[in-house]
Scaffold this motif. Structure first.
Motif, mmCIF file in Angstrom:
data_model
loop_
_atom_site.group_PDB
_atom_site.id
_atom_site.type_symbol
_atom_site.label_atom_id
_atom_site.label_comp_id
_atom_site.label_asym_id
_atom_site.label_seq_id
_atom_site.Cartn_x
_atom_site.Cartn_y
_atom_site.Cartn_z
ATOM 1 N N VAL A 32 -24.187 50.043 47.732
ATOM 2 C CA VAL A 32 -24.579 48.788 48.371
ATOM 3 C C VAL A 32 -26.092 48.631 48.344
ATOM 4 C CG1 VAL A 32 -22.553 48.860 49.895
ATOM 5 C CG2 VAL A 32 -24.754 49.778 50.691
ATOM 6 N N ASN A 33 -26.541 47.396 48.560
ATOM 7 C CA ASN A 33 -27.957 47.087 48.690
ATOM 8 C C ASN A 33 -28.277 46.805 50.148
ATOM 9 O OD1 ASN A 33 -28.216 47.195 45.851
ATOM 10 N ND2 ASN A 33 -27.618 45.051 45.672
ATOM 11 N N ALA A 34 -29.508 47.096 50.554
ATOM 12 C CA ALA A 34 -29.909 46.854 51.938
ATOM 13 C C ALA A 34 -31.388 46.508 51.995
ATOM 14 C CB ALA A 34 -29.634 48.065 52.808
ATOM 15 N N THR A 35 -31.741 45.635 52.917
ATOM 16 C CA THR A 35 -33.136 45.336 53.201
ATOM 17 C C THR A 35 -33.700 46.403 54.130
ATOM 18 O OG1 THR A 35 -32.681 42.977 53.004
ATOM 19 C CG2 THR A 35 -34.700 43.589 54.151
ATOM 20 N N ARG A 36 -34.968 46.742 53.953
ATOM 21 C CA ARG A 36 -35.607 47.694 54.861
ATOM 22 C C ARG A 36 -35.446 47.220 56.306
ATOM 23 N NH1 ARG A 36 -41.585 48.645 52.501
ATOM 24 N NH2 ARG A 36 -41.583 46.368 52.601
ATOM 25 N N GLY A 37 -35.047 48.138 57.180
ATOM 26 C CA GLY A 37 -34.843 47.798 58.578
ATOM 27 C C GLY A 37 -33.466 47.234 58.895
ATOM 28 N N GLN A 38 -32.635 47.065 57.890
ATOM 29 C CA GLN A 38 -31.302 46.488 58.083
ATOM 30 C C GLN A 38 -30.272 47.583 58.380
ATOM 31 O OE1 GLN A 38 -29.736 44.685 54.511
ATOM 32 N NE2 GLN A 38 -28.046 43.675 55.566
ATOM 33 N N THR A 39 -29.290 47.254 59.209
ATOM 34 C CA THR A 39 -28.137 48.117 59.417
ATOM 35 C C THR A 39 -26.997 47.578 58.565
ATOM 36 O OG1 THR A 39 -28.808 48.710 61.666
ATOM 37 C CG2 THR A 39 -26.500 49.037 61.091
ATOM 38 N N VAL A 40 -26.465 48.412 57.701
ATOM 39 C CA VAL A 40 -25.437 47.974 56.763
ATOM 40 C C VAL A 40 -24.134 48.733 56.999
ATOM 41 C CG1 VAL A 40 -27.036 47.258 54.950
ATOM 42 C CG2 VAL A 40 -26.228 49.628 55.024
ATOM 43 N N VAL A 41 -23.044 48.100 56.597
ATOM 44 C CA VAL A 41 -21.741 48.751 56.610
ATOM 45 C C VAL A 41 -21.406 49.135 55.173
ATOM 46 C CG1 VAL A 41 -19.287 48.513 57.116
ATOM 47 C CG2 VAL A 41 -20.977 47.447 58.622
ATOM 48 N N VAL A 42 -21.286 50.423 54.927
ATOM 49 C CA VAL A 42 -20.975 50.926 53.587
ATOM 50 C C VAL A 42 -19.477 51.195 53.511
ATOM 51 C CG1 VAL A 42 -21.437 52.709 51.884
ATOM 52 C CG2 VAL A 42 -23.262 51.973 53.445
ATOM 53 N N PRO A 43 -18.756 50.478 52.644
ATOM 54 C CA PRO A 43 -17.302 50.664 52.569
ATOM 55 C C PRO A 43 -16.901 52.000 51.947
ATOM 56 C CG PRO A 43 -17.982 48.524 51.667
ATOM 57 C CD PRO A 43 -19.213 49.358 51.813
ATOM 58 N N VAL A 44 -15.859 52.590 52.511
ATOM 59 C CA VAL A 44 -15.186 53.732 51.918
ATOM 60 C C VAL A 44 -13.764 53.282 51.603
ATOM 61 C CG1 VAL A 44 -14.431 56.124 52.190
ATOM 62 C CG2 VAL A 44 -16.546 55.333 53.303
ATOM 63 N N GLY A 45 -13.347 53.447 50.364
ATOM 64 C CA GLY A 45 -12.038 52.946 49.955
ATOM 65 C C GLY A 45 -11.242 53.981 49.195
ATOM 66 N N THR A 46 -10.031 53.599 48.857
ATOM 67 C CA THR A 46 -9.166 54.495 48.101
ATOM 68 C C THR A 46 -8.356 53.720 47.083
ATOM 69 O OG1 THR A 46 -7.422 56.168 48.271
ATOM 70 C CG2 THR A 46 -7.256 54.319 49.766
ATOM 71 N N GLU A 47 -8.084 54.345 45.973
ATOM 72 C CA GLU A 47 -7.082 53.875 45.014
ATOM 73 C C GLU A 47 -5.960 54.905 45.048
ATOM 74 O OE1 GLU A 47 -8.502 52.864 41.120
ATOM 75 O OE2 GLU A 47 -10.498 52.387 41.897
ATOM 76 N N THR A 48 -4.758 54.464 45.360
ATOM 77 C CA THR A 48 -3.647 55.406 45.502
ATOM 78 C C THR A 48 -2.450 54.974 44.671
ATOM 79 O OG1 THR A 48 -2.614 54.267 47.374
ATOM 80 C CG2 THR A 48 -4.340 55.867 47.878
ATOM 81 N N MET A 49 -1.653 55.968 44.303
ATOM 82 C CA MET A 49 -0.393 55.725 43.605
ATOM 83 C C MET A 49 0.791 55.796 44.562
ATOM 84 S SD MET A 49 -1.308 55.237 40.465
ATOM 85 C CE MET A 49 0.236 55.432 39.582
ATOM 86 N N ASP A 50 0.508 56.090 45.836
ATOM 87 C CA ASP A 50 1.574 56.253 46.816
ATOM 88 C C ASP A 50 1.075 55.755 48.161
ATOM 89 O OD1 ASP A 50 3.917 57.062 48.067
ATOM 90 O OD2 ASP A 50 3.964 58.992 47.038
ATOM 91 N N LEU A 51 1.974 55.685 49.159
ATOM 92 C CA LEU A 51 1.572 55.314 50.504
ATOM 93 C C LEU A 51 0.676 56.398 51.094
ATOM 94 C CD1 LEU A 51 4.924 53.948 52.008
ATOM 95 C CD2 LEU A 51 2.983 52.628 51.147
ATOM 96 N N ILE A 52 -0.296 55.983 51.883
ATOM 97 C CA ILE A 52 -1.242 56.918 52.474
ATOM 98 C C ILE A 52 -0.619 57.562 53.709
ATOM 99 C CG2 ILE A 52 -3.495 57.168 53.570
ATOM 100 C CD1 ILE A 52 -4.333 54.634 51.979
#
Length: 213
Positions: A32-52
């Motif tokens: 992700v990109n962020a401006t100095r002084g900014q609070t950002v939300v960085v996504p964590v994701g998954t690609e799955t072949m089955d139910l989690i």
């Protein structure tokens, strides 16, 4: 009745990069990109072949802190959450899906968001790695998939609010055009700190259009 002892033992299994069970999974942190002084939300994701069935990982933004973990993926849409130790510079996140109504179809899905504050003193162009470690993953039937992990990052920019009036608009666009080319006197429009005001900076300005920058 759900076996919580079994769940706990699975969450404590060492990193699951070895092949076991059917299908596969990718756990990935976004860039992700962020401006100095900014609070950002960085996504964590998954690609799955089955139910989690459940997952666990440590996320380490080098030199920074995960201030909070946001359980905003579709498997958390019913309001339940996992467990984490944020704020931490080595944030541990664990979750287990024990009800069928919490499940989503196999595919490419967000899991959680990492809330990270970017200091205002960092140089534009700085890239902050976010590293994954101690990753664990299992399918809903408790099989363990083959696992791939992908680290993420935050790239730091100057604010696109060049005139400081609180919003990115046509006045800022004008200032950027006026400073086009190699940086000479002022670096204000060189948003990525590469010594040039060019299309890369323009793209960042347009991406931040009508925001605080």
């Amino acid at each position: 009745m759900f076996n919580h002892v079994l769940l706990a033992s699975l969450l404590l299994v060492p990193s699951m990069s070895a092949i076991a069970g059917d299908g596969g999974a990718i756990l990935k942190i976004a860039n992700v990109n962020a401006t100095r002084g900014q609070t950002v939300v960085v996504p964590v994701g998954t690609e799955t072949m089955d139910l989690i069935g459940g997952f666990g990982f440590n996320a380490m933004p080098v030199g920074l802190t995960v201030e909070d973990v946001i359980y905003n993926g579709p498997i958390f849409s019913n309001g339940w959450e996992g467990w984490d130790n944020a704020p931490s510079d080595n944030a541990r996140v664990d979750a287990a899906c024990i009800f069928t109504e919490d499940q989503v179809a196999p595919g490419d899905h967000p899991l959680v968001g990492l809330l990270i504050e970017v200091p205002d003193f960092l140089e534009p162009g700085t890239v902050i790695p976010i590293l994954l470690a101690n990753v664990q993953f299992f399918n809903y039937d408790f099989s363990i998939p083959t696992l791939e992990t992908i680290d993420g990052s935050i790239t730091v920019f100057r604010t696109a609010d060049l005139n400081g009036n609180g919003v990115v608009d046509s006045a800022d666009l004008g200032l950027m055009i006026a400073g086009w080319g190699a940086v000479k006197k002022s670096a204000i429009a060189d948003l990525n700190g590469d010594g040039m005001v060019n299309g890369l900076d323009l793209g960042r300005l347009l991406d931040r259009w009508a925001t605080e920058g």
